[in-house]
Design a protein around this motif. Structure first.
Motif: not given
Length: 348
Positions: A97-111, A150-154, A229-235
């Motif tokens: 078992n692992n904990i998986g995360v999905r994040v949808n970051f906004p596209e605007y260029p702010n931290n 586990a990274g996915r290249g983000f 960095n680009q926003g959008g979906n991240f896992i």
């Protein structure tokens, strides 16, 4: 012919010498490597093992991976983004078992960043006899914090926030996630002494009773996206987080030499004064209360997404103009310098 034989014998002798030297060097390297639970080289303990959360008692079951909450910072927490930001249990092909995360970051260029927290805070046990889920007791200096992720290249960073018994929260930047696959990444305390052979393995001598020993607990895990960095979906996936540390008080030595229950002069302080019992009563926290609070929190969380806790049909319309309206610079989690509440720092 004789000369050739001599050259061959000489070559074999040299090879044996080099091989023996390499083996000696390797043995010396192994001897000086960090060996947890050995005096002078730190002690090792898990803050959280996501393969074990939810497998124990009723209390631990409340911390099941599916119950953890993942939320965006305030300036990124638009409805359309929060609907696509959540955490859940993920089982790999090995049955772990692992904990998986999905994040949808906004596209605007702010931290922006997402914070993963347990359904309710871990609790410091006043007796502090043993470590418990999310809590490590008797902590002096922290030598290293290690996470299996586990990274996915983000090109994002992961940070671990620890809280001490004085409610101070310190953020430690564990590393970047711009790789693919499982990897153990870590934060190292570069200010700690590397050679502790000339001192004990504890940092201070302080009263044990009725005070709480210096301890830390897992406050949260952050995933930080720099505005460049680009926003959008991240896992990503997290397997476990552990730490190597120095003990604050040499409890074993004190108990064996001065607080031996079998000695004629032994006195059990708690039986006489009941101070810890009084403090426990004043906290008035039971796991039943926590469970009721958890169910309320979970209902609120579900209302933000859907009945399954995953992205589906949006229960609320998207804000006009997409998710980039009213963006500001109020959240700069990556600019920390290691001090309290600076999510981008490496606190000591």
């Amino acid at each position: 012919m004789l000369i050739k034989k001599l050259i061959m014998i000489f070559g074999i002798a040299i090879s044996c010498f080099v091989l023996a030297q390499n083996q000696d060097d390797q043995a010396a390297s192994d001897a000086t490597a960090v060996n947890p639970n050995v005096a002078g080289q730190g002690y090792e303990a898990f803050l959280v093992d996501f393969n074990e959360t939810g497998k124990g008692s009723k209390e631990e079951d409340l911390f099941n991976n599916n119950n953890w909450v993942l939320e965006l910072n305030s300036s990124a927490d638009f409805i359309i983004n929060k609907q696509l930001t959540y955490a859940k249990n993920v089982v790999d092909k090995g049955g772990i078992n692992n904990i998986g995360v999905r994040v949808n970051f906004p596209e605007y260029p702010n931290n922006s960043f997402a914070t993963l927290t347990p359904p309710f805070p871990f609790i410091f046990e006043l007796s502090q006899q043993d470590n418990s889920l999310g809590v490590v007791n008797n902590v002096g200096a922290i030598r290293r914090i290690i996470a299996k992720v586990a990274g996915r290249g983000f090109p994002y960073a992961i940070l671990v926030d620890l809280q001490d018994i004085n409610s101070k929260v310190t953020s430690y930047k564990i590393g970047q996630l711009n790789y693919y696959g499982w990897k153990e990444i870590n934060w190292d305390n570069r200010e700690i002494l590397n050679d502790l052979s000339d001192r004990e393995d504890f940092d201070l001598v302080s009263p044990i009773y009725p005070r709480i020993l210096p301890s830390v607990k897992l406050n949260s895990i952050k995933f930080f996206r720099n505005g460049e960095n680009q926003g959008g979906n991240f896992i990503s996936y997290v397997g476990w987080i552990k730490m190597i540390y120095n003990k604050a008080v040499a409890l074993e030595a004190i108990r064996n030499e001065f607080l031996n229950p079998d000695s004629e002069g032994f006195i059990e302080d708690e039986d006489v004064w009941k101070i810890q019992s009084e403090r426990n009563d004043s906290l008035n926290i039971t796991y039943d209360d926590l469970f009721e609070n958890f169910k309320l929190t979970r209902r609120i969380q579900r209302s933000k997404v859907n009945a399954e806790g995953t992205a589906g049909t949006a229960p609320f319309p998207a804000p006009p103009g997409g998710n980039n309206d009213n963006a500001n610079n109020e959240d700069n989690a990556g600019g920390g310098d290691g001090n309290n509440n600076d999510a981008g720092g490496g606190g000591n």
